[in-house]
Write a protein that holds these residues in place. Structure first.
Motif, PDB file in Angstrom:
ATOM      1  N   LEU A 603       0.821  -1.208   0.000  1.00 18.07           N
ATOM      2  CA  LEU A 603       0.000   0.000   0.000  1.00 18.07           C
ATOM      3  C   LEU A 603       0.858   1.261   0.000  1.00 18.07           C
ATOM      4  CD1 LEU A 603      -2.949  -0.865   2.412  1.00 18.07           C
ATOM      5  CD2 LEU A 603      -2.954  -0.791  -0.081  1.00 18.07           C
ATOM      6  N   GLN A 604       1.975   1.258   0.723  1.00 16.59           N
ATOM      7  CA  GLN A 604       2.832   2.443   0.733  1.00 16.59           C
ATOM      8  C   GLN A 604       3.519   2.639  -0.618  1.00 16.59           C
ATOM      9  OE1 GLN A 604       5.177   3.358   4.300  1.00 16.59           O
ATOM     10  NE2 GLN A 604       4.218   1.596   5.324  1.00 16.59           N
ATOM     11  N   THR A 605       3.903   1.534  -1.253  1.00 15.51           N
ATOM     12  CA  THR A 605       4.504   1.644  -2.591  1.00 15.51           C
ATOM     13  C   THR A 605       3.517   2.265  -3.568  1.00 15.51           C
ATOM     14  OG1 THR A 605       5.914  -0.283  -2.218  1.00 15.51           O
ATOM     15  CG2 THR A 605       5.497   0.346  -4.495  1.00 15.51           C
ATOM     16  N   LEU A 606       2.268   1.753  -3.553  1.00 15.68           N
ATOM     17  CA  LEU A 606       1.258   2.283  -4.467  1.00 15.68           C
ATOM     18  C   LEU A 606       0.964   3.745  -4.168  1.00 15.68           C
ATOM     19  CD1 LEU A 606      -1.191  -0.783  -4.508  1.00 15.68           C
ATOM     20  CD2 LEU A 606       0.472  -0.152  -6.263  1.00 15.68           C
ATOM     21  N   ALA A 607       0.841   4.088  -2.887  1.00 11.78           N
ATOM     22  CA  ALA A 607       0.557   5.479  -2.523  1.00 11.78           C
ATOM     23  C   ALA A 607       1.715   6.391  -2.919  1.00 11.78           C
ATOM     24  CB  ALA A 607       0.278   5.578  -1.022  1.00 11.78           C
ATOM     25  N   TRP A 608       2.960   5.915  -2.774  1.00  8.34           N
ATOM     26  CA  TRP A 608       4.139   6.726  -3.119  1.00  8.34           C
ATOM     27  C   TRP A 608       4.195   7.026  -4.612  1.00  8.34           C
ATOM     28  CZ3 TRP A 608       8.484   5.545  -6.139  1.00  8.34           C
ATOM     29  CH2 TRP A 608       9.572   6.412  -6.004  1.00  8.34           C
ATOM     30  N   ILE A 609       4.039   5.998  -5.452  1.00 10.60           N
ATOM     31  CA  ILE A 609       4.141   6.224  -6.898  1.00 10.60           C
ATOM     32  C   ILE A 609       2.964   7.056  -7.390  1.00 10.60           C
ATOM     33  CG2 ILE A 609       2.951   4.103  -7.625  1.00 10.60           C
ATOM     34  CD1 ILE A 609       6.082   5.633  -9.247  1.00 10.60           C
ATOM     35  N   LEU A 610       1.756   6.839  -6.803  1.00  9.69           N
ATOM     36  CA  LEU A 610       0.594   7.627  -7.207  1.00  9.69           C
ATOM     37  C   LEU A 610       0.740   9.080  -6.774  1.00  9.69           C
ATOM     38  CD1 LEU A 610      -2.348   5.153  -6.469  1.00  9.69           C
ATOM     39  CD2 LEU A 610      -1.628   5.986  -8.707  1.00  9.69           C
ATOM     40  N   ALA A 648      -5.597  -8.064   5.445  1.00 13.10           N
ATOM     41  CA  ALA A 648      -6.348  -9.144   4.797  1.00 13.10           C
ATOM     42  C   ALA A 648      -7.708  -8.690   4.297  1.00 13.10           C
ATOM     43  CB  ALA A 648      -6.524 -10.315   5.772  1.00 13.10           C
ATOM     44  N   ASP A 649      -8.052  -7.433   4.514  1.00  9.33           N
ATOM     45  CA  ASP A 649      -9.347  -6.908   4.090  1.00  9.33           C
ATOM     46  C   ASP A 649      -9.350  -6.723   2.568  1.00  9.33           C
ATOM     47  OD1 ASP A 649     -11.764  -5.731   3.774  1.00  9.33           O
ATOM     48  OD2 ASP A 649     -11.384  -4.036   5.120  1.00  9.33           O
ATOM     49  N   VAL A 650     -10.228  -7.451   1.876  1.00 14.45           N
ATOM     50  CA  VAL A 650     -10.281  -7.365   0.411  1.00 14.45           C
ATOM     51  C   VAL A 650     -10.752  -5.985  -0.043  1.00 14.45           C
ATOM     52  CG1 VAL A 650     -10.649  -9.833   0.102  1.00 14.45           C
ATOM     53  CG2 VAL A 650     -12.622  -8.330   0.427  1.00 14.45           C
ATOM     54  N   ARG A 651     -11.374  -5.232   0.856  1.00 11.09           N
ATOM     55  CA  ARG A 651     -11.853  -3.904   0.463  1.00 11.09           C
ATOM     56  C   ARG A 651     -10.710  -2.925   0.236  1.00 11.09           C
ATOM     57  NH1 ARG A 651     -16.090  -2.963   5.219  1.00 11.09           N
ATOM     58  NH2 ARG A 651     -14.321  -3.923   6.326  1.00 11.09           N
ATOM     59  N   LEU A 652      -9.510  -3.257   0.706  1.00 11.01           N
ATOM     60  CA  LEU A 652      -8.357  -2.399   0.440  1.00 11.01           C
ATOM     61  C   LEU A 652      -8.106  -2.282  -1.060  1.00 11.01           C
ATOM     62  CD1 LEU A 652      -5.917  -3.687   3.223  1.00 11.01           C
ATOM     63  CD2 LEU A 652      -6.989  -1.420   3.116  1.00 11.01           C
ATOM     64  N   VAL A 653      -8.260  -3.398  -1.778  1.00 12.38           N
ATOM     65  CA  VAL A 653      -8.057  -3.391  -3.230  1.00 12.38           C
ATOM     66  C   VAL A 653      -9.151  -2.568  -3.908  1.00 12.38           C
ATOM     67  CG1 VAL A 653      -7.835  -4.833  -5.277  1.00 12.38           C
ATOM     68  CG2 VAL A 653      -6.942  -5.642  -3.084  1.00 12.38           C
ATOM     69  N   GLU A 654     -10.388  -2.729  -3.449  1.00  9.52           N
ATOM     70  CA  GLU A 654     -11.481  -1.948  -4.030  1.00  9.52           C
ATOM     71  C   GLU A 654     -11.252  -0.451  -3.822  1.00  9.52           C
ATOM     72  OE1 GLU A 654     -15.108  -3.285  -2.413  1.00  9.52           O
ATOM     73  OE2 GLU A 654     -14.988  -5.324  -3.262  1.00  9.52           O
ATOM     74  N   PHE A 656      -8.371   1.032  -3.490  1.00 10.40           N
ATOM     75  CA  PHE A 656      -7.286   1.432  -4.392  1.00 10.40           C
ATOM     76  C   PHE A 656      -7.848   1.783  -5.773  1.00 10.40           C
ATOM     77  CE2 PHE A 656      -4.712  -0.389  -7.877  1.00 10.40           C
ATOM     78  CZ  PHE A 656      -3.680   0.522  -7.906  1.00 10.40           C
ATOM     79  N   TYR A 657      -8.703   0.914  -6.310  1.00 14.22           N
ATOM     80  CA  TYR A 657      -9.284   1.182  -7.631  1.00 14.22           C
ATOM     81  C   TYR A 657     -10.232   2.372  -7.589  1.00 14.22           C
ATOM     82  CZ  TYR A 657      -7.444  -2.948 -10.030  1.00 14.22           C
ATOM     83  OH  TYR A 657      -6.621  -3.858 -10.641  1.00 14.22           O
TER      84      TYR A 657
END
Length: 709
Positions: A603-610, A648-654, A656-657
């Protein structure tokens, strides 16, 4: 492309800064393989998702795009090595549409200054992949789309007199593409490689215009760009003079020939479509005629068979009828024989030949004429009756008993007994003949009536046969007329249209071949216009008293956006503590991302690049405007349940999108993001550009879809 359409294209592309990827096509040895990132109107899709199971070539798509843009390596999977010979990327840029083609293992790329579909109409310009310091390199060209060409980066940033090197587009791709090995790892900033880490930090500074040598770079770029503008003008002038000396047709006339040929192509396509429709209708009529003719032919055959069978039956019954008629005549003659003939009765004396006063008769068991004994069963005397009986008796007496067919010897009988068995009863014979005659006449009558019915039906059958043959003949003639009168004109008309199309194609190809020289001039003119615009902008910046942007301010904006993105993700317990330090290292809960769990690092990698991408795009910084992300669900959702329950919460991916979709629909309108994901959530379904199945019987198997082993 006409000058008007070319002008419209340039006007449309002036709103684009950087690069937008439209298509990736792999030129294969047996077939091409393509992935399309365009909307229905041909514009780049803001969000494109490449979905499907593992080992289908999803990540290879991102790697091949990077390779076409000058990457150092390509995915060397067996199916790619066997099938692919070149990677081709079509893109929208600041300069307009371009197509970059780079063969596998090639150190030079071909640049077409047009779209992929029209690449054959222009002359490609070769550009070496490296070194980036070469003004003609592919890296320099791509960096010029965001004004980052000729950027000097210090080898030792802390030393004032440090040597410098030219920034490469490969450095910029570190901020445009995040592959799986950088997602959720401790190498997002290449911490394990000092040189790469330093180049990455300098690249971020260059994007936001806060790198150390910006002032010197600006003056150097103005000087170098001014020389390039002057050289380009001299080159264009020399090219125009050369073309005129060759006696080439003026560009306007050649373009008119091409436009006329294209118009004729459109008209011919319309005529061919009309012919196809009419021929299909005519073919339907012809099929109906042929069906009717076949039914009529079968009817004629059946009528001939019925007539032939009836005639054969009439002929056979006629023979039987004649036989019955002959039998009736014979029986009638036999019945009438006693009255017609005297049955050879004796009326003349055999000695004197005088007429007897009365015929011989049986009197007291003796013949009245010779007084010989006569069998009591004989009541009338005719010539030969008694002799025949006696011969029968004598034969029995002379030959003795004979053996019966069954091998037994019958009982011997007396001559008188044999004579008694001889049928001399005329009344019984006459009665049998009459009964047989009556039966024969009855059967003859029935046969004659049936034969007459059969014979009377022959004219109707002959007429039905003639009518069926006439109908079949008329339909056969109609089919022949339809075939000769309708199909042949369609063939002739089609051949005429194809000949016209071929002639128009020859004219267009010749004009395009001549136009290629003028298109080279157009390419140089467009490049000159872009360089002149850049030069004017650089001079304006040089004259401006505006101070250089502060790096701390840039870091503050990045940290703020980083925290906002973590909040949108609902990062567990982040408590608004996210930040990005001066080395661009992200952290949460006052700890660097390296200390987070595997899901937290993702999540930090995705937030950093975004954060870098979004801030750069919104501020109009020198970012190409596209971002490639590989496997954003790594270590998230159910996959993290065993080792990292917090993520483990699948809503994290939702979430993100949802953040990406909302940003692209708002402040990020016009940007482009391409994501590789095995199983994207339902919220991302409308944005799936290609879905691989790894099932040879359903959908598209993979990127190399004919390699299904």
């Amino acid at each position: 492309m006409t000058p008007e359409r070319d002008l419209e294209s340039r006007d449309a592309h002036t709103r684009i800064r950087g690069i937008r990827i439209l298509r990736l096509r792999l030129a294969g040895h047996s077939k091409p393989y393509e992935v399309d990132f365009r909307d229905e109107d041909g514009s780049p899709r803001p969000l494109s998702i490449i979905a499907g199971p593992t080992n289908t070539g999803k990540t290879s798509i991102l790697e091949l795009i990077a390779y076409a843009f000058g990457g150092s390596s390509y995915p060397d999977h067996e199916e790619i090595v066997r099938q692919v010979r070149a990677a081709i990327v079509e893109a929208d840029t600041t300069f307009g549409p371009i197509t970059v083609e780079r063969a596998i293992e090639a150190s030079t790329a071909l640049l077409f200054d047009t779209s992929l579909d029209r690449a054959g109409e222009t002359v490609p310009q070769p550009h070496p992949v490296g070194p980036p310091s070469d003004p003609a390199s592919l890296s320099s060209l791509l960096l010029s789309t965001v004004d980052l060409n000729d950027i000097q980066l210090k080898v030792a940033p802390t030393q004032q007199e440090s040597a410098t090197h030219i920034m490469s587009f490969r450095n910029l791709m570190w901020l445009c593409m995040v592959l799986n090995e950088r997602v959720g790892s401790t190498q997002i900033l290449w911490e394990g490689n000092y040189n790469k880490n330093r180049h990455l930090i300098q690249t971020v500074d260059a994007i936001f215009g806060v790198h150390e040598n910006e002032g010197a770079d600006l003056a150097s770029r103005i000087s170098r760009l001014n020389e390039q503008v002057l050289g380009a003008r001299r080159e264009i002038k020399a090219l125009e003079e050369f073309i005129r000396e060759q006696g080439s047709t003026p560009r306007e006339q050649l373009q008119e020939v091409v436009d006329n040929a294209e118009g004729e192509f459109a008209a011919i396509r319309g005529e061919l479509d009309r012919l196809d429709w009419e021929e299909a209708a005519s073919a339907q009529i012809a099929r109906e005629l042929r069906d009717r003719h076949q039914r009529a032919a079968r009817g004629a055959i059946q009528a001939r068979q019925r007539l032939r069978d009836r005639e054969a039956l009439v002929s056979r019954y006629a023979s039987l009828r004649a036989q019955y008629n002959d039998d009736i005549r014979k029986l009638t003659l036999l019945k009438q024989a006693k009255s017609i003939f005297d049955q050879l009765s004796v009326q003349v004396c055999p000695a004197c030949l005088g007429k007897l006063p009365e015929p011989p008769s049986v009197q007291a068991g003796q013949c009245s004429m010779c007084s010989q004994p006569v069998s009591t069963s004989v009541t009338s005397l005719t010539l030969g009756t008694i002799a025949s009986a006696r011969e029968t008796v004598a034969g029995l007496e002379d030959g003795g008993p004979s053996e019966a067919p069954n091998g037994k010897i019958p009982r011997q009988q007396e001559p008188e007994e044999l004579l008694d068995e001889v049928p001399f009863d005329d009344a019984g014979a006459l009665e049998a003949i009459s009964a047989d005659l009556t039966s024969t006449r009855r059967r003859f009558k029935e046969l004659n009536e049936y034969w007459l019915q059969l014979n009377d039906s022959l004219p109707a059958l002959r007429e039905a046969r003639a009518q069926a043959e006439a109908t079949e003949g008329a339909l056969a003639a109609e089919v022949n007329r339809a075939a000769s009168g309708k199909v042949t004109p369609y063939v002739a008309a089609r051949e005429s249209l194809l000949a016209r199309r071929q002639a128009a194609s020859v004219r267009r190809d010749r004009a395009n071949a001549a136009l290629k020289q003028w298109r080279i001039v157009e390419q140089r003119q467009r490049k000159l216009e872009v360089m002149a615009g850049e030069l004017a902008e650089l001079r304006s910046q040089n004259r401006s008293s505006k101070t250089r942007p502060d790096r701390n301010e840039m870091l503050a904006r990045l940290s703020s956006r980083y925290r906002q993105i973590l909040a949108d993700f609902e990062y567990p317990k982040h408590n608004d503590t996210g930040s990005i330090d001066e080395s661009l290292v992200p952290s949460v809960r006052h700890r660097p991302y390296r200390n987070a769990s595997s899901g937290g690092q993702v999540l930090q990698t995705l937030a950093w690049i975004l954060a870098i991408f979004e801030v750069a795009y919104e501020q109009g910084a020198n970012h190409p405007g596209f971002l490639l992300i590989d496997t954003p669900q790594k270590n998230l959702g159910g996959k993290a349940a065993e080792n990292d329950e917090e993520f483990a919460d699948v809503r994290l991916v939702e979430r993100f999108y949802r953040h990406i979709i909302n940003w692209l629909d708002g402040p990020g309108r016009g940007a482009q993001i391409i994501i590789v994901d095995n199983t994207p959530p339902a919220i991302a379904d409308p944005y799936i550009a290609v879905q691989f199945t790894r099932n040879p019987n359903s959908g598209r198997f993979g990127l190399i879809d004919n390699e299904v082993g």
